[in-house]
Scaffold this active site. Structure first.
Site, short mmCIF file in Angstrom:
data_model
loop_
_atom_site.label_atom_id
_atom_site.label_comp_id
_atom_site.label_asym_id
_atom_site.label_seq_id
_atom_site.Cartn_x
_atom_site.Cartn_y
_atom_site.Cartn_z
N LEU A 49 -1.63 -27.98 18.70
CA LEU A 49 -0.27 -27.80 18.22
C LEU A 49 0.66 -28.53 19.18
O LEU A 49 0.63 -28.28 20.40
CB LEU A 49 0.10 -26.31 18.14
CG LEU A 49 1.43 -25.95 17.46
CD1 LEU A 49 1.41 -24.50 16.96
CD2 LEU A 49 2.65 -26.15 18.36
N ILE A 50 1.49 -29.41 18.65
CA ILE A 50 2.38 -30.25 19.46
C ILE A 50 3.81 -30.01 19.02
O ILE A 50 4.13 -30.10 17.84
CB ILE A 50 2.04 -31.75 19.29
CG1 ILE A 50 0.55 -32.00 19.52
CG2 ILE A 50 2.88 -32.61 20.24
CD1 ILE A 50 0.07 -33.32 18.94
N GLY B 215 7.91 -31.10 19.08
CA GLY B 215 8.72 -32.31 19.23
C GLY B 215 8.03 -33.57 18.73
O GLY B 215 7.97 -34.58 19.44
N CYS B 216 7.54 -33.55 17.50
CA CYS B 216 6.75 -34.67 16.96
C CYS B 216 7.54 -35.65 16.11
O CYS B 216 6.95 -36.52 15.47
CB CYS B 216 5.58 -34.14 16.14
SG CYS B 216 4.28 -33.38 17.13
N SER C 259 9.45 -38.02 17.06
CA SER C 259 9.54 -39.35 17.67
C SER C 259 8.83 -39.34 19.02
O SER C 259 8.37 -38.31 19.49
CB SER C 259 11.01 -39.77 17.86
OG SER C 259 11.66 -38.89 18.77
N SER D 253 8.59 -34.16 33.66
CA SER D 253 9.15 -35.47 33.99
C SER D 253 8.90 -35.81 35.45
O SER D 253 8.90 -34.92 36.31
CB SER D 253 10.66 -35.49 33.73
OG SER D 253 11.23 -36.72 34.17
N TYR E 269 19.19 -31.62 34.17
CA TYR E 269 17.95 -31.97 33.47
C TYR E 269 16.75 -31.75 34.39
O TYR E 269 15.75 -31.13 33.98
CB TYR E 269 18.01 -33.42 33.02
CG TYR E 269 16.72 -33.92 32.40
CD1 TYR E 269 16.36 -33.56 31.10
CD2 TYR E 269 15.84 -34.74 33.12
CE1 TYR E 269 15.17 -34.01 30.53
CE2 TYR E 269 14.65 -35.19 32.55
CZ TYR E 269 14.33 -34.82 31.26
OH TYR E 269 13.15 -35.27 30.71
#
Length: 250
Positions: free
Chosen positions: A5-6, A8-9, A11, A127, A140
């Protein structure tokens, strides 16, 4: 057939990760705030679900519809570029609601099934800015650094249940819409404070400077996620992209 299960798909990293796992024969649950079926090839192994990670009812509905999964990839996130002084508190809340609290909500939603089966993999995409301080990325970075810390401690909590937890740390990725989206979000919030104007322009210039081969490609992130999902011996933190690897090595 393993299932992933991912989030934010729609983009970028999430979309390319869904494509890769589909090609490798996995069952893929691709989630998006606004589902767009034409983004991915039609397949019996693909399910596209609506998901807003900031909405508890949406999280519960998506996880219930997904059924039994083997791997959760928390990829959904929003970017932001501005000084602390120029970041309205509602924007701070939005960033943490998506990047941090949304990640925790997804983890909490799948952990009961993972714990019952004493198996499962959680992959949090954060990140490489958490590896080196950059101006105007304070809020962020804080939202992503919190996920790093969460994952490190959670990995200890979950190990006795046979559950793995990892972070993948992408570098600067020109192929994504991070800079454009951050600029748009900044404009919507009223722009940047004038005393920081020179600093803001220097940061945006830095984002567009340098050869792309020195930065992160989407396939680098996909490869890192694939490694973590399929290799029980994968390290807890995995950098993705030439620049992220360089920062990780110090």
């Amino acid at each position: 057939m393993p299932t992933i299960l991912i989030t934010g798909c729609s983009s970028g990293f999430g979309l390319d990760t869904a494509r890769h796992f589909l090609a490798e024969g996995w069952r893929v649950i691709a989630t998006m705030r606004t589902p767009k079926p034409d983004l991915l090839p039609a397949s019996d192994q693909l399910t596209i679900l609506p998901l807003d990670v900031t909405d508890p009812a949406s999280v519960a509905a998506a996880v219930a519809a997904a059924g039994e999964i083997d791997v959760l990839v928390n990829n959904a996130g929003i970017g932001w570029l501005s000084a602390v002084e120029g970041t309205p508190i509602p924007v701070v809340r939005d960033i943490f609601e998506t990047n941090t609290i949304g990640t925790i909500a997804m983890i909490q939603a799948v952990l009961p099934q993972f714990r019952t089966r004493r198996a499962g993999v959680i992959i949090n995409v954060t990140s490489s800015v958490t590896l080196k301080n950059y101006d105007l990325l304070s809020v962020y970075t804080a939202s992503k650094a919190a996920v790093n810390a969460l994952t490190e401690v959670m990995a200890l909590e979950l190990a006795p249940f046979g559950i793995r937890a990892h972070v993948v740390l992408p570098g600067q990725a020109p192929g994504t819409a991070f800079a454009a989206n951050a600029r748009e979000r900044l404009a919507q919030a009223g722009g940047f404070p004038e005393p920081y104007a020179e600093m803001i322009e220097a940061v945006f210039a830095r984002l567009t400077r340098g050869a792309d081969e020195e930065k992160t490609r989407s396939e680098d992130v996909v490869a890192a996620i694939w490694r973590v999902a399929t290799d029980p011996a994968a390290p807890m933190r995995v950098p993705a992209g030439a620049d992220a690897v360089a920062l990780f090595k110090g």
